[in-house]
Write a protein that holds these residues in place. Structure first.
Motif, mmCIF file in Angstrom:
data_model
loop_
_atom_site.group_PDB
_atom_site.id
_atom_site.type_symbol
_atom_site.label_atom_id
_atom_site.label_comp_id
_atom_site.label_asym_id
_atom_site.label_seq_id
_atom_site.Cartn_x
_atom_site.Cartn_y
_atom_site.Cartn_z
ATOM 1 N N GLU A 81 -5.296 -3.797 9.011
ATOM 2 C CA GLU A 81 -3.962 -3.918 8.399
ATOM 3 C C GLU A 81 -3.134 -4.851 9.292
ATOM 4 O O GLU A 81 -3.611 -5.300 10.345
ATOM 5 N N ARG A 112 -11.841 -3.021 6.134
ATOM 6 C CA ARG A 112 -11.979 -1.566 6.266
ATOM 7 C C ARG A 112 -13.338 -1.169 5.726
ATOM 8 O O ARG A 112 -13.707 -1.571 4.612
ATOM 9 N N ARG A 120 -11.388 -1.719 -4.594
ATOM 10 C CA ARG A 120 -11.454 -1.285 -3.194
ATOM 11 C C ARG A 120 -12.614 -2.007 -2.504
ATOM 12 O O ARG A 120 -13.766 -1.856 -2.893
ATOM 13 N N GLU A 130 7.298 -7.386 7.331
ATOM 14 C CA GLU A 130 7.745 -6.439 8.353
ATOM 15 C C GLU A 130 9.115 -6.902 8.838
ATOM 16 O O GLU A 130 9.326 -8.095 9.087
ATOM 17 N N ARG A 257 1.609 8.744 3.330
ATOM 18 C CA ARG A 257 0.848 7.510 3.482
ATOM 19 C C ARG A 257 -0.327 7.731 4.440
ATOM 20 O O ARG A 257 -0.307 8.628 5.277
ATOM 21 N N LEU A 259 -1.289 6.100 6.948
ATOM 22 C CA LEU A 259 -1.134 5.594 8.315
ATOM 23 C C LEU A 259 -0.081 6.463 9.007
ATOM 24 O O LEU A 259 0.863 6.909 8.375
ATOM 25 N N TYR A 261 2.207 5.925 11.332
ATOM 26 C CA TYR A 261 3.437 5.460 11.986
ATOM 27 C C TYR A 261 4.727 5.664 11.186
ATOM 28 O O TYR A 261 5.807 5.380 11.665
ATOM 29 N N TYR A 262 4.619 6.162 9.968
ATOM 30 C CA TYR A 262 5.822 6.195 9.133
ATOM 31 C C TYR A 262 6.841 7.250 9.559
ATOM 32 O O TYR A 262 6.490 8.340 10.010
ATOM 33 N N ALA A 279 -2.826 1.997 -6.591
ATOM 34 C CA ALA A 279 -1.734 1.660 -5.664
ATOM 35 C C ALA A 279 -1.800 0.172 -5.360
ATOM 36 O O ALA A 279 -2.719 -0.295 -4.698
ATOM 37 N N GLY A 282 2.096 -0.527 -0.757
ATOM 38 C CA GLY A 282 2.519 0.663 -0.023
ATOM 39 C C GLY A 282 3.251 0.277 1.246
ATOM 40 O O GLY A 282 2.961 -0.751 1.857
ATOM 41 N N GLY A 283 4.217 1.093 1.617
ATOM 42 C CA GLY A 283 4.940 0.759 2.839
ATOM 43 C C GLY A 283 5.933 1.825 3.225
ATOM 44 O O GLY A 283 5.918 2.943 2.691
ATOM 45 N N GLY A 306 -1.894 -5.242 -2.059
ATOM 46 C CA GLY A 306 -3.275 -5.711 -2.172
ATOM 47 C C GLY A 306 -3.357 -6.871 -3.146
ATOM 48 O O GLY A 306 -3.021 -6.730 -4.312
ATOM 49 N N ARG A 309 -5.765 -6.502 -6.188
ATOM 50 C CA ARG A 309 -5.378 -5.587 -7.265
ATOM 51 C C ARG A 309 -4.393 -6.225 -8.250
ATOM 52 O O ARG A 309 -4.103 -5.664 -9.303
#
Ligand code: HAM
Length: 425
Positions: A81, A112, A120, A130, A257, A259, A261-262, A279, A282-283, A306, A309
Motif C-alpha cells: 500500500e 499483496r 482481487r 494523503e 478497515r 489496516l 493505523y486509522y 470496495a 477505502g480510507g 483500486g 476495479r
C-alpha cells in the motif's frame, strides 16, 4: 511457465492501456484542481516500515506481504500500500517543515499475496491521496469529495459511501473492554482467526466475514457507540461538511478497515454491480501514524482506490471511455522508390505532430487500404511510381472514399489546415 504470467498479475494490453491513460488523466486533472501534488516512492521498502506502519496484526502483514532478503541480507518488502511509504518520505525529507497541510497523491502498483479472484489481484494498482498536518474535519470531507468527484466525472452511478468513526487511543481501550466482555462467552465459537484477534485486535472481529462470527457479533458494541467527546465532535463535523457538499453517505458502525493505523474517520466506497470485491475505495484518518513511525505528532488523512476495479464498474453500467482517434493519416506506398519518399513524408508529418503510420510488410494496395480503414484514419496518402515521377500524390478521404491526385505540397497543406481546424475545435 515461460508463456504464463504469475498468478494474480495482469497484462494491460494495447487497447486497454488507452483506457488507463484516460482514467489517469482524469485523476491528475482532479488533483490539480484540488491542489494535490504527485509523490513517487520506491516499489520496495524496508519490511519494518510496513510491520510498524500497517500493523503487525493485520492480514496484510501477517499473510500477504512479498518479503525477501536482498543480496545484502536486508529484509525488503514490495509495497502492499502507499500510506506508510508516503509517511516515510514525509519524514525523511522533513516535509513537515513546509507550510501545512501537505497534500500528495500517487498512482502505481501494489503487491499483496491474496487469493486471486475477479477484482482481487496480487499485483494491482492504486491511486491514493494523503494529507498531512491538519486536524480539521473539513479535510476529511475534502478527500472524500475528491474520490466521489472522480467517480462522478467518469459517469459512475449508484455509489455507496460508507462512513464510520473508529475512535482514538482515548476511546478505544474502553470499547475494547466492553467488546471483549461481550464476546467472552462465545470465544470458543469464533473462527480460529478471530480467536487470535480477541486479545491482539478485537475490533477486527467485527469485520470478519465468517457466518458464525457475524452471528455472534450481531449485537456487539461498536466504537461509534463509545466515542470520546472529541471524536464525536469530529465525526459530527465531517458529516456536516459532507451534508453541505451534498455528498450522501451511510453510517456503517461496523466498518473496520483492514489496516491498523486509522483513528476517527474511516470510510469506504462501494459499487454493487462488480461482485464480491465491491470496495472500490477505502480510507480514513490516521492521526497517530506519523508519530508511531518516529516523527512528530502530525495528523494525516487519505484514501486509496483500486484502479482495476474501475473498469468492470464502468462496463457493468454501460459507460464507455472516450478514446481519441488514434491515427490521422495512413501513408501508402507502392514500389521501392515510392516507399522511400513515403517514409520521408511520414517522418515529416510526425514531426509536425500529425499522427501517422505506414505499412512495413510491402502489402498490396487493397490490404493497405484495409489497414487504413481499421485505423479509422481520415486521410490516406497514396504514392505510386507514376505519382512519384510527377511529384504528385493521391489524397484519399477515407470516410467518403473520394480521392484526388495533386502535388504533394498541396496535399500536405490541405491535411495541415484540416488538422488545425480539428485542434481548434
Ligand atoms: P485498502 O482498503 O487496503 O486501503 O485498499 C484501498 C483500495 O485498493 C481497495 O478499496 C480496493 O479498491 C483496492 N485494492 C486493495 N487490495 C486489492 C487487490 N488485491 N486487488 C485489487 N484491488 C485492491 C489502503 O491500501 C490504504 N493505504 C488506503 C489509505 C490511504 N488510507 C489512508 N490513506
Amino acid at each position: 511457465m515461460l508463456t504464463t504470467r504469475p498468478r494474480g498479475t495482469n497484462d494491460i494490453l494495447p487497447g486497454e492501456t488507452e483506457k488507463w491513460h484516460y482514467v489517469e488523466k482524469v485523476l491528475r486533472e482532479i488533483c490539480m484542481e484540488f491542489d494535490y501534488q504527485e509523490i513517487r516512492f520506491p516499489i520496495f521498502e524496508h519490511t519494518e516500515l510496513f510491520q510498524r506502519g500497517v500493523g503487525e496484526t493485520t492480514d496484510i502483514v501477517e499473510k500477504e506481504m512479498y518479503t525477501f532478503l536482498d543480496r545484502g541480507q536486508r529484509s525488503i518488502t514490495l509495497r502492499p500500500e502507499g500510506t506508510a511509504s508516503t509517511v516515510r518520505a514525509y519524514l525523511e525529507h522533513k516535509l513537515y517543515a513546509l507550510p501545512q497541510p501537505v497534500k500528495m497523491y500517487y498512482i502505481g502498483p501494489m503487491f499483496r499475496y491474496e487469493r486471486p479472484q475477479a477484482g482481487r489481484y496480487r499485483q494491482f494498482h492504486q491511486f491514493g491521496v494523503e494529507v498531512f498536518g491538519s486536524f480539521d474535519p473539513a479535510i476529511d470531507a475534502e478527500v472524500i469529495a475528491l474520490a466521489m468527484n472522480f467517480y462522478h466525472r467518469l459517469g459512475l452511478k449508484g455509489l455507496e459511501l460508507r462512513l464510520n468513526s473508529v475512535g482514538c487511543p482515548n476511546c478505544r481501550p474502553k470499547h475494547r473492554e466492553t467488546l471483549q466482555s461481550f464476546l467472552e462467552k462465545d470465544l470458543h465459537r469464533l473462527c480460529r482467526d478471530c480467536q487470535g484477534r480477541y486479545e491482539r485486535n478485537p475490533l477486527r472481529i467485527l469485520d470478519c466475514k465468517n457466518n458464525q462470527c457475524r452471528e455472534i457479533t450481531a449485537g456487539a458494541p461498536t466504537v461509534l457507540g463509545s466515542l470520546c467527546p472529541e471524536c464525536r465532535e469530529h465525526f459530527e463535523a465531517v458529516k456536516e461538511y459532507l451534508d453541505e457538499a451534498g455528498i450522501r453517505y451511510l453510517i456503517d458502525d461496523r466498518l473496520v478497515r483492514g489496516l491498523d493505523y486509522y483513528t476517527k474517520t474511516a470510510f469506504e466506497i462501494i459499487v454493487n454491480e462488480i461482485g464480491a470485491q465491491s470496495a472500490i475505495c477505502g480510507g480514513g484518518r490516521y492521526d497517530g501514524l506519523v508519530e508511531s513511525l518516529g516523527g512528530p505528532p502530525i495528523p494525516g488523512v487519505g484514501f486509496a482506490l483500486g484502479m482495476e476495479r474501475i473498469f468492470p464498474a464502468l462496463e457493468s453500467q454501460g459507460i464507455s471511455i472516450p478514446l481519441e482517434n488514434q491515427l490521422d493519416v495512413y501513408v501508402i506506398a507502392l514500389g521501392k522508390a515510392a516507399d522511400r519518399k513515403a517514409f520521408q513524408i511520414l517522418l515529416n508529418l510526425r514531426l509536425e505532430g500529425i499522427k501517422a503510420d505506414k505499412d512495413y510488410l510491402r502489402r498490396s494496395l487493397k490490404a493497405q487500404l484495409k489497414t487504413a480503414h481499421r485505423h479509422n484514419v481520415k486521410y490516406a496518402l497514396i504514392f505510386g511510381e507514376n505519382e512519384l515521377e510527377k511529384g504528385t500524390v493521391i489524397l484519399r478521404f477515407m470516410e467518403t472514399s473520394k480521392q484526388k491526385e495533386m502535388p504533394v505540397d498541396e496535399a500536405l497543406d490541405l491535411i495541415r489546415k484540416q488538422m488545425d481546424k480539428k485542434i481548434k475545435m
